[in-house]
Design a protein around this motif. Structure first.
Motif, PDB file in Angstrom:
ATOM      1  N   PRO A 198       4.778  -8.530   8.489  1.00  0.00           N
ATOM      2  CA  PRO A 198       4.471  -7.206   7.937  1.00  0.00           C
ATOM      3  C   PRO A 198       5.211  -6.109   8.690  1.00  0.00           C
ATOM      4  CG  PRO A 198       2.733  -7.865   9.423  1.00  0.00           C
ATOM      5  CD  PRO A 198       3.757  -8.987   9.437  1.00  0.00           C
ATOM      6  N   SER A 199       5.555  -5.065   7.985  1.00  0.00           N
ATOM      7  CA  SER A 199       6.126  -3.885   8.632  1.00  0.00           C
ATOM      8  C   SER A 199       5.810  -2.681   7.758  1.00  0.00           C
ATOM      9  CB  SER A 199       7.635  -4.015   8.835  1.00  0.00           C
ATOM     10  OG  SER A 199       8.303  -4.097   7.600  1.00  0.00           O
ATOM     11  N   THR A 206       0.859  -1.191   0.000  1.00  0.00           N
ATOM     12  CA  THR A 206       0.000   0.000   0.000  1.00  0.00           C
ATOM     13  C   THR A 206       0.887   1.229   0.000  1.00  0.00           C
ATOM     14  OG1 THR A 206      -1.508  -1.287   1.411  1.00  0.00           O
ATOM     15  CG2 THR A 206      -2.054   1.022   1.077  1.00  0.00           C
ATOM     16  N   PRO A 207       1.590   1.496  -1.100  1.00  0.00           N
ATOM     17  CA  PRO A 207       2.525   2.633  -1.132  1.00  0.00           C
ATOM     18  C   PRO A 207       1.806   3.968  -1.056  1.00  0.00           C
ATOM     19  CG  PRO A 207       2.289   1.676  -3.319  1.00  0.00           C
ATOM     20  CD  PRO A 207       1.561   0.758  -2.379  1.00  0.00           C
ATOM     21  N   LEU A 208       2.469   4.936  -0.461  1.00  0.00           N
ATOM     22  CA  LEU A 208       1.930   6.285  -0.324  1.00  0.00           C
ATOM     23  C   LEU A 208       2.480   7.151  -1.449  1.00  0.00           C
ATOM     24  CD1 LEU A 208       0.318   8.305   1.463  1.00  0.00           C
ATOM     25  CD2 LEU A 208       2.475   8.777   2.655  1.00  0.00           C
ATOM     26  N   PRO A 254     -11.593 -10.088   5.122  1.00  0.00           N
ATOM     27  CA  PRO A 254     -11.668  -9.762   6.545  1.00  0.00           C
ATOM     28  C   PRO A 254     -12.986  -9.076   6.912  1.00  0.00           C
ATOM     29  CG  PRO A 254     -10.302  -8.168   5.420  1.00  0.00           C
ATOM     30  CD  PRO A 254     -10.657  -9.218   4.395  1.00  0.00           C
ATOM     31  N   GLU A 255     -13.510  -9.416   8.069  1.00  0.00           N
ATOM     32  CA  GLU A 255     -14.709  -8.764   8.579  1.00  0.00           C
ATOM     33  C   GLU A 255     -14.287  -7.715   9.605  1.00  0.00           C
ATOM     34  OE1 GLU A 255     -18.742  -9.606  11.231  1.00  0.00           O
ATOM     35  OE2 GLU A 255     -17.423 -11.271  10.670  1.00  0.00           O
ATOM     36  N   VAL A 256     -14.346  -6.440   9.208  1.00  0.00           N
ATOM     37  CA  VAL A 256     -13.995  -5.354  10.126  1.00  0.00           C
ATOM     38  C   VAL A 256     -15.253  -5.015  10.917  1.00  0.00           C
ATOM     39  CG1 VAL A 256     -13.134  -3.011  10.360  1.00  0.00           C
ATOM     40  CG2 VAL A 256     -12.206  -4.507   8.570  1.00  0.00           C
ATOM     41  N   ILE A 260      -7.018  -4.946   4.269  1.00  0.00           N
ATOM     42  CA  ILE A 260      -7.890  -5.494   3.228  1.00  0.00           C
ATOM     43  C   ILE A 260      -7.060  -6.155   2.131  1.00  0.00           C
ATOM     44  CG2 ILE A 260      -9.593  -4.935   1.464  1.00  0.00           C
ATOM     45  CD1 ILE A 260     -10.670  -4.816   4.323  1.00  0.00           C
ATOM     46  N   ARG A 261      -6.014  -5.468   1.660  1.00  0.00           N
ATOM     47  CA  ARG A 261      -5.199  -6.011   0.568  1.00  0.00           C
ATOM     48  C   ARG A 261      -4.443  -7.261   1.006  1.00  0.00           C
ATOM     49  NH1 ARG A 261      -2.594  -0.705  -2.536  1.00  0.00           N
ATOM     50  NH2 ARG A 261      -4.536   0.458  -2.713  1.00  0.00           N
ATOM     51  N   THR A 262      -3.921  -7.253   2.232  1.00  0.00           N
ATOM     52  CA  THR A 262      -3.148  -8.399   2.715  1.00  0.00           C
ATOM     53  C   THR A 262      -4.019  -9.637   2.840  1.00  0.00           C
ATOM     54  OG1 THR A 262      -1.601  -6.967   3.903  1.00  0.00           O
ATOM     55  CG2 THR A 262      -1.725  -9.270   4.605  1.00  0.00           C
TER      56      THR A 262
END
Length: 302
Positions: free
Chosen positions: A267-268, A153-155, A221-223, A211-213
């Motif tokens: 992840p980081s 998810t690059p900024l 995923p259920e948020v 979401i992407r992961t």
């Protein structure tokens, strides 16, 4: 001669699309911005605003003048940077934006020494999501932003901005001690099917990353709990509610009854400081960037 403050007000209205938005960005009241526009109309003998419903729109003449104002304000900024560079002193106002955990886990480690070393520097700090912080720097509202992104998810950083990497911030899956996964040494995305997540609100970088992961592992995923503040995440987890994925920066000690489990692949998020390239010669920018980088080894991590 056209007043610079009135040009700044017009430029802000053109940028933010409303008197209210311009007032918030400039730190004025809406009434003060409207007065500046009215004075500018009299000064230029030109109709600049037209009422439309409850709001206003800029006339074609105003749009052209606002474009010129943008160029004028950029020249003024360059002149201010040049003068400060020649003086060689870190002085004046400098606004920093940081996402919440950096505001808690990094800013306190760097700000006291910065203020002690440069007493003529007037520093303010605002919490902001990385997306909003980058926009604020590009518009000149904020001078330096501490932001983050994830590998998937690059900024996006506009061309007129510069950035320097500060480091990486690992994240762990957090579960209540009574959870079925609490005894595992490591978990994978597939292990998390059917879980009810605590996550930051939709539109934030952390939400997009989750979401992407999960979708990459073919897991939706259920948020169930959309919570911005990480300390609230921990409070819910301590009561046996949901699961979360929290970075370590600014997280603090875990409460009783909450377990951290490494996720594989690990992840980081990557942390950066971002500023306007045109202001790179400003001593205030240089000393603040140095202070942020120097504080990174003593940051607050779990």
């Amino acid at each position: 001669m056209i007043d610079l403050g009135r040009l700044r007000a017009l430029h802000a209205v053109a940028t933010y699309g409303s008197v209210g938005g311009a007032a918030e960005a400039l730190g004025y009241t809406p009434s003060a911005v409207s007065q500046q526009l009215a004075k500018l109309e009299r000064e230029t003998r030109t109709v600049l605003i037209e009422k439309r419903g409850r709001g206003i729109v800029l006339t074609d003449a105003a749009q052209q003048l606002a474009a010129t104002a943008s160029q004028v304000l950029e020249l003024v900024e360059n002149a201010e940077v040049t003068l400060e560079h020649q003086r060689g002193q870190a002085i004046g106002s400098l606004a920093i934006a940081a996402f919440p955990t950096a505001a808690r886990g990094l800013i306190p480690a760097m700000l006291p020494q910065l203020l002690a070393d440069h007493p003529a520097l007037d520093v303010s700090v605002t919490e902001a999501d990385p997306f909003d912080a980058v926009v604020a720097v590009a518009r000149g509202e904020i001078q330096i932003a501490i932001v983050h992104d994830w590998h998937n998810t690059p900024l996006a950083i506009p061309e007129e901005l510069s950035r320097v990497k500060l480091g990486t911030d690992p994240a762990d899956v957090l579960v209540p001690a009574s959870h079925r996964l609490a005894g595992k040494e490591v978990v994978r995305a597939e292990d998390l099917v059917g879980e009810r997540w605590i996550c930051q609100p939709a539109g934030s970088l952390c939400y997009e990353w989750l979401i992407r992961t999960m979708r990459k592992a073919e897991v939706e995923p259920e948020v169930a709990y959309s919570i911005a503040e990480y300390q609230t995440h921990l409070a819910l987890l301590a009561q046996g509610i949901g699961i979360g994925l929290l970075p370590r920066l600014g997280r603090g000690p875990l409460p009783d009854g909450v377990i951290a489990i490494p996720l594989h692949p690990a992840p980081s998020r990557r942390l950066y400081a971002v500023w306007r390239t045109a202001s790179s010669r400003r001593p205030a920018i240089a000393v603040t960037l140095s202070a942020i980088k120097a504080a990174w080894p003593s940051r607050d991590t779990a």
